[in-house]
Design a protein around this motif. Structure first.
Motif, PDB file in Angstrom:
ATOM      1  N   VAL A  30     -84.206  66.292 -25.582  1.00  0.00           N
ATOM      2  CA  VAL A  30     -84.855  67.497 -26.533  1.00  0.00           C
ATOM      3  C   VAL A  30     -85.091  68.777 -25.652  1.00  0.00           C
ATOM      4  N   ALA A  31     -85.559  68.636 -24.649  1.00  0.00           N
ATOM      5  CA  ALA A  31     -85.872  69.908 -23.747  1.00  0.00           C
ATOM      6  C   ALA A  31     -84.549  70.518 -23.270  1.00  0.00           C
ATOM      7  N   LEU A  32     -83.583  69.741 -23.053  1.00  0.00           N
ATOM      8  CA  LEU A  32     -82.185  70.375 -22.669  1.00  0.00           C
ATOM      9  C   LEU A  32     -81.615  71.075 -24.078  1.00  0.00           C
ATOM     10  N   PHE A  33     -81.759  70.485 -25.194  1.00  0.00           N
ATOM     11  CA  PHE A  33     -81.395  70.912 -26.406  1.00  0.00           C
ATOM     12  C   PHE A  33     -82.094  72.198 -26.762  1.00  0.00           C
ATOM     13  N   ARG A  34     -83.214  72.464 -26.496  1.00  0.00           N
ATOM     14  CA  ARG A  34     -83.980  73.450 -26.701  1.00  0.00           C
ATOM     15  C   ARG A  34     -83.521  74.739 -26.038  1.00  0.00           C
ATOM     16  N   ARG A  35     -83.123  74.315 -24.633  1.00  0.00           N
ATOM     17  CA  ARG A  35     -82.524  75.515 -23.843  1.00  0.00           C
ATOM     18  C   ARG A  35     -81.110  75.849 -24.464  1.00  0.00           C
ATOM     19  N   LEU A  36     -80.290  74.845 -24.802  1.00  0.00           N
ATOM     20  CA  LEU A  36     -79.166  75.035 -25.374  1.00  0.00           C
ATOM     21  C   LEU A  36     -79.174  75.898 -26.859  1.00  0.00           C
ATOM     22  N   ARG A  37     -80.084  75.610 -27.510  1.00  0.00           N
ATOM     23  CA  ARG A  37     -80.291  76.236 -28.739  1.00  0.00           C
ATOM     24  C   ARG A  37     -80.627  77.674 -28.734  1.00  0.00           C
ATOM     25  N   GLY A  38     -81.330  77.996 -27.618  1.00  0.00           N
ATOM     26  CA  GLY A  38     -81.610  79.577 -27.224  1.00  0.00           C
ATOM     27  C   GLY A  38     -80.148  80.004 -26.983  1.00  0.00           C
ATOM     28  N   HIS A  39     -79.466  79.696 -26.243  1.00  0.00           N
ATOM     29  CA  HIS A  39     -77.911  80.198 -26.123  1.00  0.00           C
ATOM     30  C   HIS A  39     -77.108  80.178 -27.360  1.00  0.00           C
ATOM     31  N   ALA A  40     -77.604  79.306 -28.065  1.00  0.00           N
ATOM     32  CA  ALA A  40     -76.707  79.372 -29.456  1.00  0.00           C
ATOM     33  C   ALA A  40     -77.302  80.441 -30.299  1.00  0.00           C
ATOM     34  N   THR A  41     -78.519  80.758 -30.239  1.00  0.00           N
ATOM     35  CA  THR A  41     -79.174  81.694 -31.173  1.00  0.00           C
ATOM     36  C   THR A  41     -78.834  83.115 -30.613  1.00  0.00           C
ATOM     37  N   GLU A  42     -78.637  83.326 -29.440  1.00  0.00           N
ATOM     38  CA  GLU A  42     -78.224  84.593 -28.805  1.00  0.00           C
ATOM     39  C   GLU A  42     -76.653  84.801 -29.071  1.00  0.00           C
ATOM     40  N   LEU A  43     -75.999  83.725 -29.144  1.00  0.00           N
ATOM     41  CA  LEU A  43     -74.529  84.134 -29.600  1.00  0.00           C
ATOM     42  C   LEU A  43     -74.279  84.126 -30.839  1.00  0.00           C
ATOM     43  N   ASP A  44     -74.939  83.732 -31.744  1.00  0.00           N
ATOM     44  CA  ASP A  44     -75.046  83.695 -33.232  1.00  0.00           C
ATOM     45  C   ASP A  44     -75.376  85.118 -33.600  1.00  0.00           C
ATOM     46  N   ALA A  45     -76.294  85.690 -33.011  1.00  0.00           N
ATOM     47  CA  ALA A  45     -76.875  87.117 -33.167  1.00  0.00           C
ATOM     48  C   ALA A  45     -75.714  88.092 -32.841  1.00  0.00           C
ATOM     49  N   GLU A  46     -74.958  87.831 -31.755  1.00  0.00           N
ATOM     50  CA  GLU A  46     -73.836  88.568 -31.293  1.00  0.00           C
ATOM     51  C   GLU A  46     -72.701  88.663 -32.162  1.00  0.00           C
ATOM     52  N   LEU A  47     -72.507  87.377 -32.505  1.00  0.00           N
ATOM     53  CA  LEU A  47     -71.319  87.265 -33.558  1.00  0.00           C
ATOM     54  C   LEU A  47     -71.746  88.033 -34.819  1.00  0.00           C
ATOM     55  N   LYS A  48     -72.869  87.744 -35.085  1.00  0.00           N
ATOM     56  CA  LYS A  48     -73.212  88.558 -36.520  1.00  0.00           C
ATOM     57  C   LYS A  48     -73.219  89.872 -36.531  1.00  0.00           C
ATOM     58  N   LEU A  49     -73.713  90.672 -35.262  1.00  0.00           N
ATOM     59  CA  LEU A  49     -73.642  91.830 -35.024  1.00  0.00           C
ATOM     60  C   LEU A  49     -72.272  92.505 -34.888  1.00  0.00           C
ATOM     61  N   LEU A  50     -71.182  91.603 -34.413  1.00  0.00           N
ATOM     62  CA  LEU A  50     -69.843  92.287 -34.408  1.00  0.00           C
ATOM     63  C   LEU A  50     -69.331  92.104 -35.803  1.00  0.00           C
ATOM     64  N   GLU A  51     -69.786  91.316 -36.766  1.00  0.00           N
ATOM     65  CA  GLU A  51     -69.581  91.507 -38.042  1.00  0.00           C
ATOM     66  C   GLU A  51     -69.500  92.811 -38.721  1.00  0.00           C
ATOM     67  N   ARG A  52     -70.285  93.453 -38.444  1.00  0.00           N
ATOM     68  CA  ARG A  52     -70.490  94.943 -38.858  1.00  0.00           C
ATOM     69  C   ARG A  52     -69.772  95.870 -38.038  1.00  0.00           C
ATOM     70  N   GLU A  53     -69.015  95.523 -36.958  1.00  0.00           N
ATOM     71  CA  GLU A  53     -68.368  96.484 -36.216  1.00  0.00           C
ATOM     72  C   GLU A  53     -66.987  96.966 -36.833  1.00  0.00           C
ATOM     73  N   PRO A  54     -66.703  98.210 -37.192  1.00  0.00           N
ATOM     74  CA  PRO A  54     -65.793  98.725 -37.711  1.00  0.00           C
ATOM     75  C   PRO A  54     -64.511  98.624 -36.892  1.00  0.00           C
ATOM     76  N   ASP A  55     -64.693  98.749 -35.537  1.00  0.00           N
ATOM     77  CA  ASP A  55     -63.408  98.714 -34.514  1.00  0.00           C
ATOM     78  C   ASP A  55     -62.871  97.382 -34.696  1.00  0.00           C
ATOM     79  N   ARG A  56     -61.798  97.072 -35.289  1.00  0.00           N
ATOM     80  CA  ARG A  56     -61.280  95.511 -35.363  1.00  0.00           C
ATOM     81  C   ARG A  56     -60.560  95.581 -33.891  1.00  0.00           C
ATOM     82  N   ALA A  57     -60.180  96.396 -33.350  1.00  0.00           N
ATOM     83  CA  ALA A  57     -59.321  96.330 -31.857  1.00  0.00           C
ATOM     84  C   ALA A  57     -60.459  95.665 -31.042  1.00  0.00           C
TER      85      ALA A  57
END
Length: 202
Positions: free
Chosen positions: A96-123
């Motif tokens: 459970v402790a390891l998963f909490r650390r992993l979930r932190g990385h997953a949350t950061e990556l999800d936020a980064e992916l969500k931000l890129l969804e609004r990126e107009p530059d497809r390249a």
């Protein structure tokens, strides 16, 4: 008389205090339930939107939705599996402790992916996809590994418990089939005596 009044006032104050404590705890439980339901509802709505964009938006935009969906599905499934067993299995505390650390990385990556969804530059999105796919793969692989290990552990415990129960039942069944008479008949009494005694005339 004064003592009786004091006791009544003390009991009344105790009942009021207990009522306040119960009310506060109930309000907190209701608030947590509402928050949990709201979070789950938002997650369902967002996952539904990701599934739709995955098939309706070709190219980098659809790929971003696919990565977010895979990430969220893996992490959520692992969280559910660990929470379901952690209360009964203290051996999962480290997982459970390891998963909490992993979930932190997953949350950061999800936020980064969500931000890129609004990126107009497809390249720019296309240039980042390789790194994003690799990070998503590493996180989902780790989450899946924890979930599968927890499931295997639960299944092993269930198998061991069932085997032990089967052995106990076999022993009990064997004991129930082997009984001894309460007492042996004395010479000249019981069935043999009845057989030797002539029948009475009618």
């Amino acid at each position: 008389m004064d003592v009786a009044v004091a006791l009544i006032m003390l009991l009344f104050a105790s009942f009021v205090a207990l009522g306040l404590v119960a009310a506060v705890r109930t309000a907190r439980a209701v608030r947590r339930g509402v928050e949990r339901t709201s979070i789950e509802a938002r997650r369902v709505v967002e996952d539904t939107g990701l599934k739709a964009r995955r098939y309706t938006q070709p190219g980098p935009a659809g790929k971003l939705a696919e990565l977010r969906l895979a990430l969220r599905t893996s992490v959520t499934s692992t969280e559910t599996a660990l929470e379901a067993r952690a209360a009964d299995d203290t051996g999962l505390s480290e997982a459970v402790a390891l998963f909490r650390r992993l979930r932190g990385h997953a949350t950061e990556l999800d936020a980064e992916l969500k931000l890129l969804e609004r990126e107009p530059d497809r390249a720019r999105i296309a240039a980042r996809l390789g790194d994003l796919e690799e990070r998503t793969r590493r996180i989902t692989h780790s989450a899946d590994s924890l979930r599968w290990a927890a499931q295997d552990r639960a299944r092993r415990f269930a198998d061991d418990d069932l085997a032990a129960l089967g052995r106990d039942i076999d022993l009990e069944a064997g004991a129930l089939r082997h009984w001894a008479p309460a007492s042996l008949p004395e010479p000249g009494t019981g069935a043999s005596a009845s057989a030797e005694r002539p029948p009475k005339a009618l």
